[in-house]
Motif scaffolding. Structure first.
Motif, short mmCIF file in Angstrom:
data_model
loop_
_atom_site.label_atom_id
_atom_site.label_comp_id
_atom_site.label_asym_id
_atom_site.label_seq_id
_atom_site.Cartn_x
_atom_site.Cartn_y
_atom_site.Cartn_z
N GLU A 190 0.81 -1.22 0.00
CA GLU A 190 0.00 0.00 0.00
C GLU A 190 0.84 1.26 0.00
OE1 GLU A 190 -3.30 0.47 -0.42
OE2 GLU A 190 -3.23 -1.66 -0.93
N LYS A 193 1.91 1.83 -3.55
CA LYS A 193 0.76 2.28 -4.34
C LYS A 193 0.44 3.74 -4.07
CE LYS A 193 -4.02 1.14 -5.53
NZ LYS A 193 -4.50 2.53 -5.40
N SER A 194 0.54 4.15 -2.81
CA SER A 194 0.24 5.55 -2.48
C SER A 194 1.27 6.49 -3.10
CB SER A 194 0.18 5.74 -0.96
OG SER A 194 1.46 5.56 -0.37
N TYR A 195 2.53 6.04 -3.17
CA TYR A 195 3.55 6.85 -3.81
C TYR A 195 3.25 7.01 -5.30
CZ TYR A 195 6.63 6.46 0.31
OH TYR A 195 7.17 6.53 1.56
N ASP A 197 0.34 6.78 -6.77
CA ASP A 197 -0.84 7.64 -6.91
C ASP A 197 -0.47 9.12 -6.77
OD1 ASP A 197 -2.44 5.43 -7.27
OD2 ASP A 197 -3.21 5.40 -5.21
#
Length: 290
Positions: A190, A193-195, A197
């Protein structure tokens, strides 16, 4: 209806330690992209070399090349032959002791139009760029190529809205971000993924705020500790993703219509409504709140 459609190719590659192999592979992909109709071909940050900035080692300065030099000569010949614009980032030796993370813009007639040198230089675990690269001192440049007005900015530059705004105010129709970004071993799942995004969001916001097109072309593959995440993409002046790569090697082909910029700026006239009389404090490092 007036249209000015241009086809882009974003070449997303894995890189080996062999710069000759990397160069040959990229040339082959440029030729294929041209066969697929691309008119502007964009290469990733430091396309010719591995991402050597993960470690601090004097030997890597030997990878740098002059501008003009062998890389630009070979790409200029190819650009002229194929009648394509090539945006090519690589490690530049400017003078003894002065090295840059640079990008050259070569027009469709083979003319080397000029160089942009990365302004914002990071220094983080796995990304020790301050050891190798002198910050660029030539300002933010816009190159009026055969097919579009292109402003190249490089990787860490993409997080700074000031750079995108200045380029757009100078007439850029297409902001190009050659990139080498990925995750370290403790940034999987996660967090990773946040990076990803956030990385896409900031660049789409540049497209929206400046009503221009944005193309970001990233590396892919694992090199040392870094897992480069790929996901090269093109965004419209409204921030819509027009095309996007996955995690593996891929050439992204996307058609853009330059005249969308005029239409978007009529609908959302950000440039008209800018309060330039209130922005003087932006030139300060920090502003005390009185």
């Amino acid at each position: 209806m007036n249209i000015k459609k241009v086809t882009l190719a974003l070449i997303q590659c894995r890189c080996s330690s062999d710069i000759t192999v990397n160069m040959k592979k990229t040339i082959k992909k440029i030729e294929q992209a041209s066969n697929d109709g691309a008119q502007i071909i964009l290469l990733q940050e430091l396309f010719q070399t591995p991402y050597f900035c993960q470690t601090v080692d004097e030997k890597y300065f030997d990878l740098a090349q002059s501008i003009p030099g062998p890389v630009t000569e070979e790409l200029s010949k190819l650009a002229k032959e194929l009648e394509v614009v090539v945006v090519a980032p690589f490690f530049e030796r400017r003078a003894a002791g002065i090295y840059h993370n640079s990008v050259c813009v070569i027009d469709a007639d083979g003319n080397l139009m000029g160089t942009y040198r990365k302004h914002h230089i990071p220094d983080d675990p796995g990304f020790h760029e301050k050891y190798y690269f002198t910050p660029g001192d030539g300002g933010y440049r816009v190159f009026d190529t055969k097919y579009a007005k292109i402003a190249p900015l490089i990787c860490w530059d993409q997080w700074f809205p000031e750079a995108a705004r200045i380029a757009a105010l100078k007439g850029a129709e297409l902001l190009v971000y050659p990139t080498a970004i990925g995750t370290l071993p403790d940034e999987k799942g996660e967090i990773g993924k946040s990076y990803l995004d956030a990385w896409q969001t900031i660049q789409k916001s540049h497209a929206i705020a400046n009503s221009c097109f944005v193309a970001s072309v990233n590396r892919t593959g694992e090199e040392g500790e870094v897992n480069f995440w790929g996901h090269s993409f093109v965004a419209s002046p409204f921030g819509k993703v027009l095309a996007e790569a996955g995690h593996d090697e891929e050439t992204v082909i996307a058609e853009i219509d330059i005249l969308e910029i005029e239409n978007q700026r009529r609908v959302w006239p950000f440039f008209r409504d800018r309060r330039i009389d209130t922005y003087q404090p932006i030139g300060n490092r920090y502003i005390e709140n009185d």
